[in-house]
Design a protein around this motif. Structure first.
Motif, PDB file in Angstrom:
ATOM      1  N   LYS A 296       8.085  12.136  -1.234  1.00  0.00           N
ATOM      2  CA  LYS A 296       6.710  11.636  -1.660  1.00  0.00           C
ATOM      3  C   LYS A 296       6.814  10.714  -2.904  1.00  0.00           C
ATOM      4  CE  LYS A 296       3.992  14.403  -3.957  1.00  0.00           C
ATOM      5  NZ  LYS A 296       2.990  15.199  -4.080  1.00  0.00           N
ATOM      6  N   PRO A 297       6.021   9.872  -3.140  1.00  0.00           N
ATOM      7  CA  PRO A 297       6.281   8.831  -4.083  1.00  0.00           C
ATOM      8  C   PRO A 297       6.363   9.420  -5.397  1.00  0.00           C
ATOM      9  CG  PRO A 297       4.282   8.107  -2.743  1.00  0.00           C
ATOM     10  CD  PRO A 297       4.646   9.653  -2.353  1.00  0.00           C
ATOM     11  N   ARG A 298       7.161   8.694  -6.214  1.00  0.00           N
ATOM     12  CA  ARG A 298       7.272   9.229  -7.778  1.00  0.00           C
ATOM     13  C   ARG A 298       5.963   8.713  -8.712  1.00  0.00           C
ATOM     14  NH1 ARG A 298      12.171  11.146  -8.819  1.00  0.00           N
ATOM     15  NH2 ARG A 298      13.104  12.230  -6.941  1.00  0.00           N
ATOM     16  N   ALA A 299       5.492   7.774  -8.314  1.00  0.00           N
ATOM     17  CA  ALA A 299       4.463   7.266  -9.219  1.00  0.00           C
ATOM     18  C   ALA A 299       3.449   6.217  -8.425  1.00  0.00           C
ATOM     19  CB  ALA A 299       4.867   6.594 -10.584  1.00  0.00           C
ATOM     20  N   ARG A 300       2.391   6.322  -8.833  1.00  0.00           N
ATOM     21  CA  ARG A 300       1.148   5.161  -8.294  1.00  0.00           C
ATOM     22  C   ARG A 300       0.523   4.684  -9.174  1.00  0.00           C
ATOM     23  NH1 ARG A 300      -3.527   6.910  -6.499  1.00  0.00           N
ATOM     24  NH2 ARG A 300      -4.068   8.942  -6.922  1.00  0.00           N
ATOM     25  N   ASN A 301      -0.162   3.427  -9.093  1.00  0.00           N
ATOM     26  CA  ASN A 301      -0.942   2.645  -9.991  1.00  0.00           C
ATOM     27  C   ASN A 301      -2.159   2.640  -8.925  1.00  0.00           C
ATOM     28  OD1 ASN A 301      -2.771   1.540 -11.820  1.00  0.00           O
ATOM     29  ND2 ASN A 301      -1.303  -0.416 -11.794  1.00  0.00           N
ATOM     30  N   GLY A 302      -3.097   3.524  -9.072  1.00  0.00           N
ATOM     31  CA  GLY A 302      -4.277   3.457  -7.987  1.00  0.00           C
ATOM     32  C   GLY A 302      -3.488   3.478  -6.563  1.00  0.00           C
TER      33      GLY A 302
ATOM     34  N   ARG B  53      -2.695   0.541  -4.937  1.00  0.00           N
ATOM     35  CA  ARG B  53      -2.068  -0.684  -4.922  1.00  0.00           C
ATOM     36  C   ARG B  53      -0.461  -0.809  -5.202  1.00  0.00           C
ATOM     37  NH1 ARG B  53      -3.530  -5.686  -4.452  1.00  0.00           N
ATOM     38  NH2 ARG B  53      -5.665  -5.275  -4.900  1.00  0.00           N
ATOM     39  N   GLU B  54      -0.346   0.037  -5.906  1.00  0.00           N
ATOM     40  CA  GLU B  54       1.297   0.136  -6.341  1.00  0.00           C
ATOM     41  C   GLU B  54       1.799   1.453  -6.324  1.00  0.00           C
ATOM     42  OE1 GLU B  54       1.442  -3.556  -9.870  1.00  0.00           O
ATOM     43  OE2 GLU B  54       1.608  -1.519 -10.356  1.00  0.00           O
ATOM     44  N   ILE B  55       2.951   1.565  -5.490  1.00  0.00           N
ATOM     45  CA  ILE B  55       3.525   3.081  -5.200  1.00  0.00           C
ATOM     46  C   ILE B  55       4.865   2.871  -5.541  1.00  0.00           C
ATOM     47  CG2 ILE B  55       3.730   4.805  -3.251  1.00  0.00           C
ATOM     48  CD1 ILE B  55       1.138   3.646  -2.155  1.00  0.00           C
ATOM     49  N   TRP B  56       5.673   3.805  -6.177  1.00  0.00           N
ATOM     50  CA  TRP B  56       7.042   3.540  -6.472  1.00  0.00           C
ATOM     51  C   TRP B  56       7.838   5.016  -5.619  1.00  0.00           C
ATOM     52  CZ3 TRP B  56       3.438   2.351  -9.993  1.00  0.00           C
ATOM     53  CH2 TRP B  56       3.615   0.905 -10.750  1.00  0.00           C
ATOM     54  N   PHE B  57       8.783   4.641  -5.181  1.00  0.00           N
ATOM     55  CA  PHE B  57       9.531   5.283  -4.266  1.00  0.00           C
ATOM     56  C   PHE B  57      11.062   5.524  -4.906  1.00  0.00           C
ATOM     57  CE2 PHE B  57       6.552   4.127  -1.097  1.00  0.00           C
ATOM     58  CZ  PHE B  57       6.363   5.288  -0.802  1.00  0.00           C
ATOM     59  N   SER B  58      11.814   6.421  -5.109  1.00  0.00           N
ATOM     60  CA  SER B  58      13.187   6.359  -5.231  1.00  0.00           C
ATOM     61  C   SER B  58      14.082   6.385  -3.807  1.00  0.00           C
ATOM     62  CB  SER B  58      13.607   7.574  -6.073  1.00  0.00           C
ATOM     63  OG  SER B  58      13.569   8.922  -5.335  1.00  0.00           O
ATOM     64  N   THR B  59      15.146   5.688  -4.008  1.00  0.00           N
ATOM     65  CA  THR B  59      16.213   5.703  -2.838  1.00  0.00           C
ATOM     66  C   THR B  59      17.508   5.236  -3.092  1.00  0.00           C
ATOM     67  OG1 THR B  59      15.921   4.877  -0.326  1.00  0.00           O
ATOM     68  CG2 THR B  59      15.765   3.229  -1.982  1.00  0.00           C
ATOM     69  N   ASN B  60      18.251   5.232  -2.223  1.00  0.00           N
ATOM     70  CA  ASN B  60      19.719   4.926  -2.091  1.00  0.00           C
ATOM     71  C   ASN B  60      19.932   3.259  -2.076  1.00  0.00           C
ATOM     72  OD1 ASN B  60      19.859   7.718  -0.998  1.00  0.00           O
ATOM     73  ND2 ASN B  60      21.598   7.446  -2.287  1.00  0.00           N
ATOM     74  N   THR B  61      20.652   2.549  -3.201  1.00  0.00           N
ATOM     75  CA  THR B  61      20.520   1.351  -3.188  1.00  0.00           C
ATOM     76  C   THR B  61      21.560   0.909  -1.809  1.00  0.00           C
ATOM     77  OG1 THR B  61      20.971   1.368  -5.401  1.00  0.00           O
ATOM     78  CG2 THR B  61      21.832  -0.513  -4.591  1.00  0.00           C
ATOM     79  N   SER B  62      22.470   1.814  -1.223  1.00  0.00           N
ATOM     80  CA  SER B  62      23.200   1.612  -0.425  1.00  0.00           C
ATOM     81  C   SER B  62      22.529   1.594   0.989  1.00  0.00           C
ATOM     82  CB  SER B  62      24.391   2.388  -0.140  1.00  0.00           C
ATOM     83  OG  SER B  62      24.229   3.580  -0.289  1.00  0.00           O
ATOM     84  N   SER B  63      21.388   2.059   1.198  1.00  0.00           N
ATOM     85  CA  SER B  63      20.615   2.310   2.270  1.00  0.00           C
ATOM     86  C   SER B  63      20.333   0.928   3.052  1.00  0.00           C
ATOM     87  CB  SER B  63      19.218   3.019   2.098  1.00  0.00           C
ATOM     88  OG  SER B  63      18.308   2.095   1.366  1.00  0.00           O
ATOM     89  N   ASN B  64      20.197   1.058   4.352  1.00  0.00           N
ATOM     90  CA  ASN B  64      19.923  -0.133   5.192  1.00  0.00           C
ATOM     91  C   ASN B  64      18.373  -0.615   4.867  1.00  0.00           C
ATOM     92  OD1 ASN B  64      20.579  -1.845   7.432  1.00  0.00           O
ATOM     93  ND2 ASN B  64      18.605  -0.702   8.636  1.00  0.00           N
ATOM     94  N   LYS B  65      17.385   0.113   4.382  1.00  0.00           N
ATOM     95  CA  LYS B  65      16.220  -0.433   4.137  1.00  0.00           C
ATOM     96  C   LYS B  65      16.346  -1.269   2.831  1.00  0.00           C
ATOM     97  CE  LYS B  65      14.610   4.138   2.292  1.00  0.00           C
ATOM     98  NZ  LYS B  65      15.770   4.461   2.688  1.00  0.00           N
ATOM     99  N   VAL B  66      17.101  -0.918   1.973  1.00  0.00           N
ATOM    100  CA  VAL B  66      17.207  -1.706   0.788  1.00  0.00           C
ATOM    101  C   VAL B  66      17.787  -3.169   1.123  1.00  0.00           C
ATOM    102  CG1 VAL B  66      18.435  -1.988  -1.507  1.00  0.00           C
ATOM    103  CG2 VAL B  66      17.213   0.063  -0.804  1.00  0.00           C
ATOM    104  N   SER B  67      18.698  -3.184   1.979  1.00  0.00           N
ATOM    105  CA  SER B  67      19.368  -4.206   2.339  1.00  0.00           C
ATOM    106  C   SER B  67      18.342  -5.191   3.077  1.00  0.00           C
ATOM    107  CB  SER B  67      20.683  -4.088   3.186  1.00  0.00           C
ATOM    108  OG  SER B  67      20.999  -5.351   4.105  1.00  0.00           O
ATOM    109  N   CYS B  68      17.548  -4.499   4.163  1.00  0.00           N
ATOM    110  CA  CYS B  68      16.473  -5.154   4.694  1.00  0.00           C
ATOM    111  C   CYS B  68      15.470  -5.842   3.764  1.00  0.00           C
ATOM    112  CB  CYS B  68      15.873  -4.446   5.851  1.00  0.00           C
ATOM    113  SG  CYS B  68      17.221  -4.094   7.182  1.00  0.00           S
TER     114      CYS B  68
END
Length: 138
Positions: A36-42, A44-59
């Motif tokens: 689940k998201p770690r934080a949100r502003n309304g 419009r803005e939603i924050w997630f944690s993840t691994n820098t080494s993940s494929n999604k970060v690269s993409c």
């Protein structure tokens, strides 16, 4: 839906799992389950944690287009938000969403180089409930 901010916000807060979609290097959409998201502003803005080494970060570093999906299984309704993702690695961003126990995922703590933040910024959404869908702007 009378109030997207309220209705969708409650869905986000109650969701134990969320889904994020990105475009891979071959131009295909990929969907991944996320905590689940770690934080949100309304909605419009939603924050997630993840691994820098993940494929999604690269993409995301190559193509910031994204969507996130939240579902309410109990009432069989869901919402898809469309927007962009920024990969954040600043101390401020990482500390903002860090939680006790995250050491389980990031052995180096809040400064672990394999820990980063995805900041999703939504521009529009599509809500599904009672066998019909409804588009809305954010």
């Amino acid at each position: 839906m009378r109030n997207p901010e309220e209705t969708v916000g409650k869905m986000i807060d109650k969701a134990s799992t969320s889904f994020i979609a990105y475009v891979d290097n071959d131009g295909f959409p990929i969907t991944k389950a996320m905590l689940k998201p770690r934080a949100r502003n309304g909605i419009r803005e939603i924050w997630f944690s993840t691994n820098t080494s993940s494929n999604k970060v690269s993409c995301f570093r190559k193509n910031s287009k994204a969507s996130v999906y939240f579902i309410d299984k109990r009432f069989f309704r869901g919402v898809s938000l469309v927007g962009t993702v920024e990969v954040l690695e600043t101390a401020e961003a990482k500390e903002r969403i860090w939680r006790t126990g995250d050491e389980m995922y990031y052995k180096g703590g809040v400064t672990d180089p394999d820990y980063c933040v995805l900041k999703f910024t939504a521009s529009k959404g599509r809500y599904y409930s009672n066998f019909k869908s409804e588009d809305f702007c954010i």
